[in-house]
Motif scaffolding. Structure first.
Motif, mmCIF file in Angstrom:
data_model
loop_
_atom_site.group_PDB
_atom_site.id
_atom_site.type_symbol
_atom_site.label_atom_id
_atom_site.label_comp_id
_atom_site.label_asym_id
_atom_site.label_seq_id
_atom_site.Cartn_x
_atom_site.Cartn_y
_atom_site.Cartn_z
ATOM 1 N N LEU A 1 46.718 89.826 133.425
ATOM 2 C CA LEU A 1 47.522 90.787 134.173
ATOM 3 C C LEU A 1 47.756 92.034 133.334
ATOM 4 C CD1 LEU A 1 49.359 91.455 136.666
ATOM 5 C CD2 LEU A 1 51.241 90.373 135.397
ATOM 6 N N ASP A 2 47.464 93.180 133.897
ATOM 7 C CA ASP A 2 47.805 94.454 133.292
ATOM 8 C C ASP A 2 49.251 94.753 133.669
ATOM 9 O OD1 ASP A 2 48.181 97.171 132.652
ATOM 10 O OD2 ASP A 2 46.074 97.632 132.989
ATOM 11 N N LEU A 3 50.111 94.940 132.694
ATOM 12 C CA LEU A 3 51.528 95.114 132.979
ATOM 13 C C LEU A 3 51.855 96.445 133.643
ATOM 14 C CD1 LEU A 3 53.299 93.418 129.957
ATOM 15 C CD2 LEU A 3 52.779 92.500 132.222
ATOM 16 N N LYS A 4 50.857 97.293 133.838
ATOM 17 C CA LYS A 4 51.079 98.484 134.661
ATOM 18 C C LYS A 4 51.030 98.127 136.144
ATOM 19 C CE LYS A 4 47.789 100.716 132.517
ATOM 20 N NZ LYS A 4 46.815 101.776 132.164
ATOM 21 N N THR B 1 55.490 103.176 130.569
ATOM 22 C CA THR B 1 55.262 102.210 131.652
ATOM 23 C C THR B 1 55.092 100.806 131.098
ATOM 24 O OG1 THR B 1 54.262 103.863 133.096
ATOM 25 C CG2 THR B 1 53.712 101.564 133.534
ATOM 26 N N VAL B 2 54.262 100.671 130.069
ATOM 27 C CA VAL B 2 54.001 99.342 129.503
ATOM 28 C C VAL B 2 55.198 98.827 128.709
ATOM 29 C CG1 VAL B 2 52.553 98.040 127.901
ATOM 30 C CG2 VAL B 2 51.514 99.700 129.453
ATOM 31 N N ASN B 3 55.789 99.689 127.883
ATOM 32 C CA ASN B 3 56.851 99.236 126.988
ATOM 33 C C ASN B 3 58.203 99.081 127.668
ATOM 34 O OD1 ASN B 3 54.817 99.520 125.149
ATOM 35 N ND2 ASN B 3 55.811 101.077 123.912
ATOM 36 N N VAL B 4 58.499 99.972 128.610
ATOM 37 C CA VAL B 4 59.848 99.989 129.194
ATOM 38 C C VAL B 4 59.858 99.527 130.655
ATOM 39 C CG1 VAL B 4 61.912 101.364 129.635
ATOM 40 C CG2 VAL B 4 60.463 101.880 127.646
ATOM 41 N N THR B 5 59.114 100.228 131.494
ATOM 42 C CA THR B 5 59.192 99.926 132.926
ATOM 43 C C THR B 5 58.731 98.511 133.227
ATOM 44 O OG1 THR B 5 58.752 102.267 133.389
ATOM 45 C CG2 THR B 5 58.589 100.729 135.230
ATOM 46 N N SER B 6 57.660 98.075 132.587
ATOM 47 C CA SER B 6 57.191 96.712 132.854
ATOM 48 C C SER B 6 58.178 95.672 132.325
ATOM 49 C CB SER B 6 55.808 96.485 132.246
ATOM 50 O OG SER B 6 55.859 96.361 130.842
ATOM 51 N N THR B 7 58.875 95.993 131.232
ATOM 52 C CA THR B 7 59.897 95.065 130.722
ATOM 53 C C THR B 7 61.035 94.943 131.721
ATOM 54 O OG1 THR B 7 59.350 95.607 128.426
ATOM 55 C CG2 THR B 7 61.506 94.610 128.839
ATOM 56 N N TRP B 8 61.480 96.086 132.245
ATOM 57 C CA TRP B 8 62.521 96.034 133.288
ATOM 58 C C TRP B 8 62.031 95.250 134.497
ATOM 59 C CZ3 TRP B 8 61.453 98.687 137.945
ATOM 60 C CH2 TRP B 8 62.419 98.477 138.935
ATOM 61 N N ARG B 9 60.789 95.488 134.901
ATOM 62 C CA ARG B 9 60.265 94.807 136.089
ATOM 63 C C ARG B 9 60.176 93.292 135.850
ATOM 64 N NH1 ARG B 9 58.340 98.055 140.644
ATOM 65 N NH2 ARG B 9 57.518 96.580 142.159
ATOM 66 N N LYS C 1 61.218 101.680 122.362
ATOM 67 C CA LYS C 1 61.851 100.471 121.832
ATOM 68 C C LYS C 1 63.377 100.561 121.878
ATOM 69 C CE LYS C 1 58.284 97.969 121.176
ATOM 70 N NZ LYS C 1 58.096 96.753 122.002
ATOM 71 N N ALA C 2 63.910 101.760 121.719
ATOM 72 C CA ALA C 2 65.353 101.931 121.904
ATOM 73 C C ALA C 2 65.741 101.601 123.337
ATOM 74 C CB ALA C 2 65.753 103.359 121.556
ATOM 75 N N ALA C 3 64.877 101.990 124.272
ATOM 76 C CA ALA C 3 65.156 101.721 125.678
ATOM 77 C C ALA C 3 65.155 100.225 125.983
ATOM 78 C CB ALA C 3 64.129 102.435 126.556
ATOM 79 N N VAL C 4 64.176 99.487 125.444
ATOM 80 C CA VAL C 4 64.141 98.054 125.757
ATOM 81 C C VAL C 4 65.286 97.313 125.071
ATOM 82 C CG1 VAL C 4 61.679 97.964 126.279
ATOM 83 C CG2 VAL C 4 62.428 97.515 123.951
ATOM 84 N N ARG D 1 68.460 79.761 136.464
ATOM 85 C CA ARG D 1 68.405 78.382 136.951
ATOM 86 C C ARG D 1 68.190 77.382 135.826
ATOM 87 N NH1 ARG D 1 64.214 79.431 141.990
ATOM 88 N NH2 ARG D 1 65.466 81.032 143.054
ATOM 89 N N SER D 2 67.839 77.871 134.640
ATOM 90 C CA SER D 2 67.641 76.984 133.495
ATOM 91 C C SER D 2 68.990 76.583 132.900
ATOM 92 C CB SER D 2 66.801 77.688 132.429
ATOM 93 O OG SER D 2 66.733 76.928 131.259
ATOM 94 N N ASP D 3 69.042 75.400 132.312
ATOM 95 C CA ASP D 3 70.279 74.977 131.645
ATOM 96 C C ASP D 3 70.427 75.646 130.281
ATOM 97 O OD1 ASP D 3 68.231 73.645 130.372
ATOM 98 O OD2 ASP D 3 69.283 71.730 130.232
ATOM 99 N N ALA D 4 69.352 76.287 129.802
ATOM 100 C CA ALA D 4 69.407 76.998 128.522
ATOM 101 C C ALA D 4 68.345 78.086 128.518
ATOM 102 C CB ALA D 4 69.201 76.035 127.356
ATOM 103 N N GLY D 5 68.481 79.048 129.434
ATOM 104 C CA GLY D 5 67.517 80.139 129.516
ATOM 105 C C GLY D 5 67.544 80.993 128.251
ATOM 106 N N ARG D 6 66.370 81.387 127.803
ATOM 107 C CA ARG D 6 66.261 82.197 126.587
ATOM 108 C C ARG D 6 65.333 83.380 126.842
ATOM 109 N NH1 ARG D 6 70.052 79.737 126.001
ATOM 110 N NH2 ARG D 6 70.585 78.122 124.464
ATOM 111 N N ALA D 7 65.784 84.589 126.505
ATOM 112 C CA ALA D 7 64.963 85.787 126.623
ATOM 113 C C ALA D 7 64.860 86.440 125.257
ATOM 114 C CB ALA D 7 65.547 86.757 127.640
ATOM 115 N N ILE D 8 63.627 86.734 124.858
ATOM 116 C CA ILE D 8 63.352 87.358 123.566
ATOM 117 C C ILE D 8 62.581 88.643 123.847
ATOM 118 C CG2 ILE D 8 62.177 87.112 121.353
ATOM 119 C CD1 ILE D 8 62.390 84.024 121.810
ATOM 120 N N ILE D 9 63.196 89.783 123.550
ATOM 121 C CA ILE D 9 62.595 91.081 123.835
ATOM 122 C C ILE D 9 62.163 91.723 122.523
ATOM 123 C CG2 ILE D 9 62.907 93.307 124.941
ATOM 124 C CD1 ILE D 9 63.166 90.908 126.861
#
Length: 246
Positions: A63-66, A114-122, A161-164, A133-141
């Motif tokens: 998948l192209d994140l654009k 688009t790749v670094n910020v917008t796709s991360t938001w999306r 990177k400041a934006a993300v 829905r996870s009992d221990a959801g983890r997000a690493i940005i």
């Protein structure tokens, strides 16, 4: 490995090389089923071979994140197949170009953002309901020290990177009363293709490997993590707190 992620599902972007590749392999070795996302099919297939060789399992997603619609469809497919997501690693990124601000072409600026910020938001928008829905959801940005050093000629990458980091911190604040933990990572200088592009004269042997860096990031995916809304500095092997008072 100890099977600390048995029965869990993890999604890693930028999984075809570098830190994403190594972190995806480590997550699988700990028992997680890895949804590996990247543009490069060959790199994904190499990852799959290693994961299977280690006794793990993966789903490959070229998948192209654009492709924002593709990101939305991916979230729907995960919901249909697994019903939830336990770990999200937002690792994919573009360096863009190192140049004076006024010399950056609009196309280059927009593509990196688009790749670094917008796709991360999306991705966040698409995956947030599943992580809740996870009992221990983890997000690493994945962030960078560039977001704070703001050196000359690094404006594009630093701004992205400041934006993300800002996205991650706001997301953490919105979910601080839930089991979901959201943190950013500054991996520091690492022996990767992106680093070589940014610093062509640097001796890569003086830098830690992507595997060594991934090993220090792995604990942020574990269910016993309590930190949220923080920046983990790999070189210092600890969380930093960049929070500023209102």
């Amino acid at each position: 490995m100890t099977g600390r992620l048995d029965g869990r599902t993890a999604l890693v972007t930028g999984a075809s090389r570098g830190i994403g590749f190594q972190l995806a392999r480590l997550l699988a070795a700990e028992g997680a089923h890895v949804i590996a996302v990247a543009r490069t099919v060959g790199g994904l297939e190499d990852l799959d071979d290693l994961i299977k060789g280690d006794g793990g399992s993966a789903t490959l997603v070229p998948l192209d994140l654009k492709d924002m619609g593709g990101i939305d469809r991916l979230g729907g497919a995960i919901a249909e197949r697994w019903g939830k997501l336990d770990i999200f690693v937002g690792n994919a990124g573009r360096l863009g170009v190192l140049a004076p601000i006024g010399h950056i072409e609009a196309k280059t600026f927009e593509e990196a953002m688009t790749v670094n910020v917008t796709s991360t938001w999306r991705m966040i928008r698409s995956l947030d309901p599943l992580l809740r829905r996870s009992d221990a959801g983890r997000a690493i940005i994945m962030s960078s020290g560039a977001a704070h050093s703001c050196k000359a000629f690094w404006s594009l990458y630093a701004a992205s990177k400041a934006a993300v980091e800002a996205l991650a911190r706001s997301w953490a604040a919105e979910t601080e009363n839930l089991p979901l933990r959201v943190n950013s990572v500054n991996p520091g200088a690492t022996r990767t293709a992106m680093r070589a592009q940014a610093m062509p004269g640097e001796d890569p042997k003086t830098l830690p490997t992507a595997k060594e860096v991934a090993e220090k990031i792995l604990p942020l995916a574990l269910p016993d993590l309590t930190e949220t809304g923080r920046v983990f500095d790999v070189r210092q092997n600890r969380f930093l707190n960049y929070h500023m008072p209102d």
